[in-house]
Design a protein around this motif. Structure first.
Motif, PDB file in Angstrom:
ATOM      1  N   LEU A 228       0.831  -1.209   0.000  1.00 17.04           N
ATOM      2  CA  LEU A 228       0.000   0.000   0.000  1.00 17.04           C
ATOM      3  C   LEU A 228       0.864   1.257   0.000  1.00 17.04           C
ATOM      4  N   ARG A 229       1.972   1.230   0.765  1.00 15.26           N
ATOM      5  CA  ARG A 229       2.884   2.377   0.746  1.00 15.26           C
ATOM      6  C   ARG A 229       3.497   2.548  -0.636  1.00 15.26           C
ATOM      7  N   ALA A 233       3.357   5.762  -3.210  1.00 12.95           N
ATOM      8  CA  ALA A 233       4.536   6.343  -3.864  1.00 12.95           C
ATOM      9  C   ALA A 233       4.332   6.427  -5.366  1.00 12.95           C
ATOM     10  N   VAL A 234       3.657   5.431  -5.930  1.00 13.21           N
ATOM     11  CA  VAL A 234       3.362   5.447  -7.363  1.00 13.21           C
ATOM     12  C   VAL A 234       2.469   6.632  -7.698  1.00 13.21           C
ATOM     13  N   GLN A 235       1.452   6.847  -6.880  1.00 10.81           N
ATOM     14  CA  GLN A 235       0.556   7.984  -7.110  1.00 10.81           C
ATOM     15  C   GLN A 235       1.290   9.308  -6.972  1.00 10.81           C
ATOM     16  N   ALA A 236       2.237   9.370  -6.026  1.00  6.33           N
ATOM     17  CA  ALA A 236       3.005  10.601  -5.841  1.00  6.33           C
ATOM     18  C   ALA A 236       3.884  10.893  -7.046  1.00  6.33           C
ATOM     19  N   GLU A 237       4.309   9.834  -7.738  1.00  5.51           N
ATOM     20  CA  GLU A 237       5.130  10.003  -8.936  1.00  5.51           C
ATOM     21  C   GLU A 237       4.285  10.276 -10.174  1.00  5.51           C
ATOM     22  N   ASN A 238       2.973  10.380  -9.994  1.00  2.47           N
ATOM     23  CA  ASN A 238       2.036  10.625 -11.103  1.00  2.47           C
ATOM     24  C   ASN A 238       2.109   9.526 -12.160  1.00  2.47           C
ATOM     25  N   ALA A 241      -2.119   4.057 -13.627  1.00  2.00           N
ATOM     26  CA  ALA A 241      -2.465   2.776 -13.024  1.00  2.00           C
ATOM     27  C   ALA A 241      -2.048   1.604 -13.890  1.00  2.00           C
ATOM     28  N   ALA A 242      -1.840   1.854 -15.170  1.00  2.00           N
ATOM     29  CA  ALA A 242      -1.494   0.762 -16.084  1.00  2.00           C
ATOM     30  C   ALA A 242      -0.102   0.216 -15.804  1.00  2.00           C
ATOM     31  N   ASN A 243       0.890   1.107 -15.636  1.00  2.00           N
ATOM     32  CA  ASN A 243       2.242   0.601 -15.438  1.00  2.00           C
ATOM     33  C   ASN A 243       2.602   0.427 -13.963  1.00  2.00           C
ATOM     34  N   ARG A 244       1.796   0.935 -13.032  1.00  2.00           N
ATOM     35  CA  ARG A 244       1.958   0.722 -11.590  1.00  2.00           C
ATOM     36  C   ARG A 244       3.361   1.074 -11.126  1.00  2.00           C
ATOM     37  N   GLY A 245       3.875   2.188 -11.627  1.00  2.00           N
ATOM     38  CA  GLY A 245       5.146   2.694 -11.132  1.00  2.00           C
ATOM     39  C   GLY A 245       6.355   1.930 -11.604  1.00  2.00           C
ATOM     40  N   MET A 246       6.329   1.454 -12.852  1.00  2.00           N
ATOM     41  CA  MET A 246       7.446   0.668 -13.353  1.00  2.00           C
ATOM     42  C   MET A 246       8.719   1.480 -13.537  1.00  2.00           C
ATOM     43  N   THR A 247       8.638   2.805 -13.391  1.00  2.00           N
ATOM     44  CA  THR A 247       9.833   3.634 -13.484  1.00  2.00           C
ATOM     45  C   THR A 247      10.293   4.112 -12.110  1.00  2.00           C
ATOM     46  N   LEU A 248       9.665   3.611 -11.043  1.00  2.00           N
ATOM     47  CA  LEU A 248      10.021   4.031  -9.694  1.00  2.00           C
ATOM     48  C   LEU A 248      11.455   3.603  -9.393  1.00  2.00           C
ATOM     49  N   PRO A 249      12.320   4.526  -8.946  1.00  2.00           N
ATOM     50  CA  PRO A 249      13.723   4.157  -8.723  1.00  2.00           C
ATOM     51  C   PRO A 249      13.886   3.239  -7.523  1.00  2.00           C
ATOM     52  N   ALA A 250      14.957   2.466  -7.546  1.00  2.00           N
ATOM     53  CA  ALA A 250      15.293   1.562  -6.448  1.00  2.00           C
ATOM     54  C   ALA A 250      16.811   1.516  -6.316  1.00  2.00           C
ATOM     55  N   ARG A 251      17.274   1.271  -5.106  1.00  2.00           N
ATOM     56  CA  ARG A 251      18.710   1.152  -4.841  1.00  2.00           C
ATOM     57  C   ARG A 251      18.960  -0.167  -4.131  1.00  2.00           C
ATOM     58  N   ARG A 302      16.150  -1.122  -1.638  1.00  2.00           N
ATOM     59  CA  ARG A 302      15.477   0.003  -0.996  1.00  2.00           C
ATOM     60  C   ARG A 302      14.570   0.665  -2.025  1.00  2.00           C
ATOM     61  N   VAL A 303      13.286   0.755  -1.696  1.00  2.00           N
ATOM     62  CA  VAL A 303      12.298   1.325  -2.598  1.00  2.00           C
ATOM     63  C   VAL A 303      11.690   2.561  -1.928  1.00  2.00           C
ATOM     64  N   ALA A 304      11.697   3.683  -2.625  1.00  2.00           N
ATOM     65  CA  ALA A 304      11.143   4.920  -2.073  1.00  2.00           C
ATOM     66  C   ALA A 304       9.638   4.798  -1.915  1.00  2.00           C
ATOM     67  N   THR A 305       9.122   5.324  -0.801  1.00  2.00           N
ATOM     68  CA  THR A 305       7.671   5.289  -0.550  1.00  2.00           C
ATOM     69  C   THR A 305       7.084   6.686  -0.370  1.00  2.00           C
ATOM     70  N   SER A 306       7.862   7.725  -0.641  1.00  2.00           N
ATOM     71  CA  SER A 306       7.339   9.087  -0.560  1.00  2.00           C
ATOM     72  C   SER A 306       8.230   9.993  -1.386  1.00  2.00           C
ATOM     73  N   LYS A 307       7.717  11.192  -1.646  1.00  2.00           N
ATOM     74  CA  LYS A 307       8.523  12.187  -2.339  1.00  2.00           C
ATOM     75  C   LYS A 307       9.611  12.722  -1.406  1.00  2.00           C
ATOM     76  N   PRO A 308      10.746  13.155  -1.950  1.00  2.00           N
ATOM     77  CA  PRO A 308      11.793  13.729  -1.093  1.00  2.00           C
ATOM     78  C   PRO A 308      11.292  14.967  -0.364  1.00  2.00           C
ATOM     79  N   ALA A 309      11.637  15.069   0.933  1.00  2.00           N
ATOM     80  CA  ALA A 309      11.273  16.228   1.763  1.00  2.00           C
ATOM     81  C   ALA A 309      12.443  16.539   2.686  1.00  2.00           C
ATOM     82  N   GLU A 310      12.486  17.789   3.157  1.00  2.00           N
ATOM     83  CA  GLU A 310      13.579  18.203   4.037  1.00  2.00           C
ATOM     84  C   GLU A 310      13.486  17.465   5.369  1.00  2.00           C
ATOM     85  N   ALA A 311      14.654  16.991   5.842  1.00  2.00           N
ATOM     86  CA  ALA A 311      14.717  16.287   7.118  1.00  2.00           C
ATOM     87  C   ALA A 311      15.987  16.689   7.840  1.00  2.00           C
TER      88      ALA A 311
END
Length: 398
Positions: A228-229, A233-238, A241-251, A302-311
């Motif tokens: 679900l997270r 993250a997929v929705q945050a990357e715009n 629904a078809a590709n379900r975040g297939m371009t989401l980066p991973a390390r 490691r898979v990102a689950t949110s957009k980058p934010a200041e921390a």
């Protein structure tokens, strides 16, 4: 002097000595101890950095393509053209089955085609002569029909013999086994001189295996909450629904890596959650030009689950523990240290993310924690950066 009088005199001397000592302690400036100086500590502001929340999973590498090299024709193995374990390009010769029986079969098939074509030529000329005669006077209709049938049989024979010739050519071609993909080949399973069984059945001889090297895939499983997270993250990357975040980066990090240094991207997420385990299968793709990543190898992704934010980030050495709570020492404007209870996040570039409990302008003690206690005065020395400071690990008490 009697013993009784000696004891009284001795007691009197002791009383006088004690009285003189008390007077000396009460004299101004006598043995007055100086207060210890405030301990020196190193302080630094928290590092501010763009950080994205992420999840980590354990998985294994799998080859993008994996092929079992099996014989397609039966015969004796005559040559092996590779060294065990080497990289082979697609189309490279790997094995040779003795081609001589198949060369003879090919010549026989060619001869059969020539014979069939000769029979067809005779049938065509015979039919042509019959059609030139007057029907009903010189030749009967039955004779013409028979010669038409003979021509059709001859044509069918030519087609059948050409098909047999094509099969014979394929069989001869199959005696040379070539690499179907580029990759690393395993060891040979059969030595030269052995009879290998070919065909399309289940008892064909396995000669070797080839696994692709670059790129390589990494398979892992995530639980339903992590899934679900991931979707958020997929929705945050715009992503659609078809590709379900297939371009989401991973390390990715190997067992001997100190950090997540390998960069890739998610290329597949399964379509169902496994009912027995409550997990769903995911897959990422990574470049592997040097061939270091090997199928079957373990790793952490490691898979990102949110957009980058200041921390805010501080060294792990600046964090103390009080039972189940975590804290850092902060120096006030009056140079007094007090703990601030914080919530920890992941480690990023060697620093610990603080998700709550700390302000950006706080002076955090990063060195000298073992010399201080809550409410104590200190002599702070400013460090260049929090990332460059090091110190002892402190464990708090009640």
């Amino acid at each position: 002097m009697s013993p009784r009088r000696s004891s009284i005199a001795f007691a009197a001397l002791i009383a006088v000595a004690v009285s003189l000592g008390a007077c000396r302690e009460q004299e101004p400036g006598a043995n007055a101890g100086a207060a210890p100086p405030a301990p020196k500590v190193t302080v630094a502001k928290p590092v501010t950095k763009l950080v994205a929340d992420h999840d980590e999973y354990v998985g294994r590498f799998v080859a993008l393509d994996f092929v079992e090299v099996r014989a397609r024709v039966s015969g004796y193995l005559s040559k092996i053209h590779f060294t065990d374990g080497q990289l082979v390009p697609a189309g490279a010769s790997l094995f040779t089955v003795d081609p001589r029986p198949f060369e003879a079969a090919l010549e026989q098939a060619k001869a059969s085609v020539v014979t069939a074509e000769a029979n067809l030529a005779f049938a065509e000329s015979d039919l042509s002569r019959a059609e030139s005669l007057v029907s009903g006077t010189s030749i009967t209709q039955q004779t013409i029909d028979q010669r038409v049938q003979a021509k059709r049989v001859a044509e069918a024979s030519v087609t059948a013999q050409k098909a047999a010739l094509a099969q014979a050519e394929l069989d001869l071609e199959f005696t040379e086994l070539k690499a179907p993909i580029s990759g690393r080949i395993g060891d040979r399973r059969v030595s030269v001189g052995n009879l290998v069984t070919g065909g399309t059945g289940g008892n064909t001889t396995l000669l070797a295996t080839v696994a692709s090297v670059d790129p390589i895939r990494f398979e892992f499983t995530m639980d339903e909450a992590s899934y679900l997270r991931y979707l958020r993250a997929v929705q945050a990357e715009n992503s659609s629904a078809a590709n379900r975040g297939m371009t989401l980066p991973a390390r990715l990090k190997l067992i001997d890596d100190s950090d997540f240094v390998h960069e890739g991207s998610i290329d597949f997420v399964d379509n169902t959650i496994d009912r027995s385990s409550g997990t769903i299968r995911g897959r990422a793709e990574f470049k592997n030009a040097d061939g270091r990543l090997t199928p079957g190898m373990f790793g952490r992704i490691r898979v990102a689950t949110s957009k980058p934010a200041e921390a805010l980030l501080v060294p792990d050495s600046a964090i103390g523990t009080e039972q189940v709570r975590k804290f850092v020492y902060v120096v006030s404007a009056e140079n007094v240290v007090n703990p601030k209870y914080v919530t920890l996040g992941p480690v990023v570039d060697g620093l610990r993310v603080i998700t709550s409990g700390l302000e950006a302008n706080d002076d955090v003690v990063v060195n000298g924690l073992m010399r201080i206690r809550p409410g104590a005065a200190v002599t702070p020395e400013q460090a260049a950066t929090a990332s460059g400071a090091a110190g002892e690990t402190v464990v708090g008490t009640n």
